[in-house]
Every structure is written in structure tokens, then in C-alpha cells.
Design an enzyme around this catalytic site. Structure first.
Site, PDB file in Angstrom:
ATOM      1  N   CYS A 112       0.919  -1.030   0.241  1.00 43.08           N
ATOM      2  CA  CYS A 112       0.211   0.060  -0.074  1.00 43.08           C
ATOM      3  C   CYS A 112       0.913   1.042  -0.184  1.00 43.08           C
ATOM      4  O   CYS A 112       1.453   1.252   0.760  1.00 43.08           O
ATOM      5  CB  CYS A 112      -1.412   0.338   1.829  1.00 43.08           C
ATOM      6  N   ARG A 114       0.272   4.405   2.959  1.00 43.90           N
ATOM      7  CA  ARG A 114      -0.093   4.712   4.483  1.00 43.90           C
ATOM      8  C   ARG A 114       0.672   5.062   5.331  1.00 43.90           C
ATOM      9  O   ARG A 114       0.389   5.110   6.447  1.00 43.90           O
ATOM     10  CB  ARG A 114       0.795   3.354   4.467  1.00 43.90           C
ATOM     11  N   TRP A 131      -9.040   5.144  -0.579  1.00 40.04           N
ATOM     12  CA  TRP A 131      -9.836   5.820  -1.724  1.00 40.04           C
ATOM     13  C   TRP A 131      -8.983   5.485  -2.512  1.00 40.04           C
ATOM     14  O   TRP A 131      -7.696   4.813  -2.372  1.00 40.04           O
ATOM     15  CB  TRP A 131      -9.942   7.165  -1.002  1.00 40.04           C
ATOM     16  N   GLU A 139      -4.899   2.947 -10.335  1.00 47.45           N
ATOM     17  CA  GLU A 139      -5.590   2.073 -11.170  1.00 47.45           C
ATOM     18  C   GLU A 139      -6.428   1.522 -11.066  1.00 47.45           C
ATOM     19  O   GLU A 139      -7.021   0.246 -12.010  1.00 47.45           O
ATOM     20  CB  GLU A 139      -6.503   1.285  -9.169  1.00 47.45           C
TER      21      GLU A 139
END
Ligand code: ARG
Length: 370
Positions: free
Chosen positions: A60, A63, A235, A240
Site C-alpha cells: 500500500c 499508508r 480511497w 488503479e
């Protein structure tokens, strides 16, 4: 199953209690784990477990914001009906207003270690159907082809005129493992139609995506306990959607279509038609989410934030586990600072993990009609 490394599994409790964890409490937790029962964490401890799991998660880039995670303690719930009601609330909470709240909802773990476990069969709470057509092609999201076929077998009726963006129902199972279909009304899901700030025809492509990714297929491991149904969301980062979901050849495969509208030579890789199409698609994603007031981060900002996260963790004396191939954005990699940063992954706990899809585990009902 490997023996639980108690020392490592419970280390986060020291942090959650700021180093003042009462000894009897620790013994209580250890005794439960030794007996194969879930760790009896308080809701406050569970909240810290969730936050630290996010902080630990090597894939991720978002973070920096780990402390803002809201954890809903739903460990008393395990039936499909109860989970469904709670999931509707999760969905409602994350979509209201224009600042997406990060939420983790934790349902009951298996009552004994490795025992039957509540599951959400959908990889995400929002997702589009993928229908295999007579000619072998797929209408919709190919990533969801199996789930779509399985939902149909459970009795789901797709819209009369199936489309490329039909929301899938939920498939939930409780401790008995038997999958139950839960309809998801399309009004319940906030979606964004994609428009481009300078290309009026872009809207006619009919592309869209949902507002918030809520991961529902992963296992949340905390204090030696595996929570098999523990959906969470952050979010979106624009790429992506714009560089993967709508662009990957094995997903929506939109680059040839966009390049053709841009009148680019798609027979010559050196025309950079893929790159130009990617750029326009990503600009459309950033523009459309901003125009509708739905929070979504661009990859440059996300990279800068991740660099700040690394600095902060270093100041606090904590090592960061991270996978370079997941952290570096799928477009313009070297234009982001994370590209030039060495990262390494190592096991952490608490954390979020993949788990076998219920389609392939023995909970698959024998009676499922073919
Ligand atoms: N990549 C996934 C998708 O496109 C979502 C993964 C989680 N992403 C996030 N921003 N929290 O749907």
C-alpha cells in the site's frame, strides 16, 4: 498450521497500550490462543490492530494516513443476514460527503482456529459483472467472470439488457459455509461517469467506475487470530482505474478504442499510441472524480506522501516493509520519487493477507447446480 509466534503476534499490544499493558491481560490472551480460541481483544485493541495492519501492509502506497482508520467492531456478527446489514452501513459511511473515510469492519473469526469461517466471496464490495459471450469474449470485467457465473447459479438475474458495468450482488457465507446471495441495489453504490476536460467525445465511450474500493476478500490477522471476513477501504489512486482496471488487456482493454478516437497509428508501437491513450484516460479519471467531489489521489501526490511516511517511520525507529513492484505506480514510474527508493518486504503482524477463494475450498457446496 504453524505454531503461533506469540512474542511477535502480541508485540503490537505494547504499542496499543503505550507500553503499559497489564500482565494479567496478556496472560488472558495467551491462554485463549493456546486453547485455539480467538484472542479476546478489546475494541480499542482491535482498532490499533487494524491501524497497525494498514501501516504494515507492504503493497500500500497510501499508508501515511494509517492513524485515521476507523474500525467497526462487528465480531458478534457472522450470519449472512447480519453481515449484509453491516456491509450496507459500511458502504453508506464511506460514500457520504466528499472525504472518503477509511474503515475496517471486523466480523466474527472462526470459533476455533482453522474451523469454518464467515466469508465474503466478492473480492470487493463493489464490482462489475463479467459475462462470457457466445464468441468467447467477455462483456464487462473479465476479473469477475467466475463470480458472475457463480452468482447466476445461485439465482442472480442480470439486468434484462446486460451491460459492461452491471454491479454484482454479494455472496456471503456464515459459519456453515453455505453461500447466500444478497442483492445490491445500484442506488447503493456511488459511481463516476468518466469525462475528459478537453475531449468532448470521451464521455461517449460510456466508461465509468465506482467511487470507493472496499476490499472484502482478504484475511485480517491480528494477535494470532485470522479474521476471514474483515472488509476495509481506502480511497482510489487514479492509476488503479486509468492505468489498470480500464486499460489492462485482460481487464477492460480500452487503449485501442481510445487511441483510435485520438486518430493515432495503432499499428506502429513507435507512435506511442498506448502511452498517449493512457495519459488521456488517466486525465479523465482525475478530472471526473474531482468534478463529482469524490476523493481520489493522483500518483505523484501519493508517491510524495509515501516518502513522508517512510521518513516518519524512520524517525520513529521503525522499519517499513514494502514491495517496490506494488508501490511504484503503473505509469510514469521514474517520474515519482518511490521509483528511486530501495524497498524491501518482510513479514509483519498484524497485517492483511490473501486467502484462498471460497470457490476452491471445501465449503463449495456439492449441491451447486451446473
Ligand atoms: N486496485 C484495486 C482496484 O482497482 C483496489 C485496491 C485497493 N486500493 C486502494 N486505493 N485502497 O479496485
Amino acid at each position: 498450521m504453524a505454531a503461533v509466534d506469540l512474542e511477535a503476534e502480541l508485540a503490537f499490544l505494547g504499542e496499543a497500550h503505550r507500553g503499559t499493558m497489564p500482565e494479567p491481560r496478556r496472560e488472558e490472551i495467551e491462554a485463549a490462543l493456546a486453547a485455539g480460541r480467538p484472542a479476546p481483544l478489546t475494541s480499542a485493541e482491535l482498532t490499533w490492530a487494524g491501524r497497525i495492519a494498514w501501516r504494515n501492509h507492504s503493497r500500500c502506497i497510501g499508508r501515511l494516513h494509517w492513524r485515521s482508520l476507523v474500525v467497526r467492531d462487528c465480531r458478534t456478527l457472522s450470519s449472512p443476514d447480519d453481515m449484509a446489514e453491516s456491509l450496507r452501513e459500511h458502504l453508506r459511511l464511506v460514500q457520504e460527503g466528499d472525504s472518503v473515510r477509511s474503515i475496517l469492519t471486523v466480523f466474527a473469526p472462526p470459533t476455533t482456529r482453522g474451523g469454518p469461517a464467515p466469508r465474503i466471496w466478492n473480492p470487493q464490495l463493489c464490482g462489475y459483472a463479467g459475462y462470457r459471450q457466445a464468441d468467447g469474449s467477455i462483456l464487462g470485467d473479465p476479473a469477475n467472470e467466475r463470480l458472475t457465473a457463480f452468482a447466476c447459479r445461485l439465482g442472480w438475474r442480470p439486468p434484462r439488457q446486460p451491460g459492461a458495468f452491471d454491479l454484482l450482488p454479494w455472496i456471503l457465507s456464515g459459519p456453515d459455509g453455505s453461500p447466500q446471495l444478497v442483492p445490491l441495489p445500484s442506488e447503493a453504490v456511488r459511481q463516476v461517469r468518466l469525462r475528459h476536460p478537453r475531449l468532448p467525445w470521451f464521455e461517449d465511450l460510456g466508461l465509468r467506475w465506482y467511487a470507493v474500493p472496499i476490499i472484502s476478500g482478504m484475511r485480517f490477522r491480528a494477535a494470532g487470530t485470522d479474521f476471514t471476513a474483515a472488509p476495509f477501504n481506502g480511497w482510489y489512486m487514479g492509476t488503479e482505474i486509468g492505468a489498470r482496471n480500464l486499460a489492462d488487456p485482460h481487464r477492460y482493454h480500452q487503449l485501442p478504442r481510445i487511441a483510435t478516437r485520438l486518430a493515432l497509428d495503432t499499428t506502429d508501437p513507435r507512435s506511442l499510441w498506448k502511452d498517449r491513450a493512457l495519459l488521456e484516460l488517466n486525465e479523465a479519471v482525475l478530472h471526473s472524480y474531482a468534478a463529482e467531489g469524490v476523493k481520489l489521489v493522483d500518483h505523484h501526490t501519493a508517491s510524495d506522501e509515501f516518502m513522508r511516511f517512510l521518513d516518519r517511520e524512520k524517525e520513529l525507529g521503525r522499519e517499513v516493509s514494502a514491495r517496490w513492484d506494488w508501490i511504484v505506480p503503473p505509469i510514469s514510474g521514474a517520474a515519482t520519487a518511490v521509483f528511486h527508493t530501495a524497498l524491501q518486504e518482510f513479514p509483519c503482524t498484524p497485517d492483511f493477507h490473501g486467502q484462498p477463494s471460497p470457490f476452491t475450498t471445501p465449503t463449495m457446496p456439492e449441491t451447486c447446480p451446473r
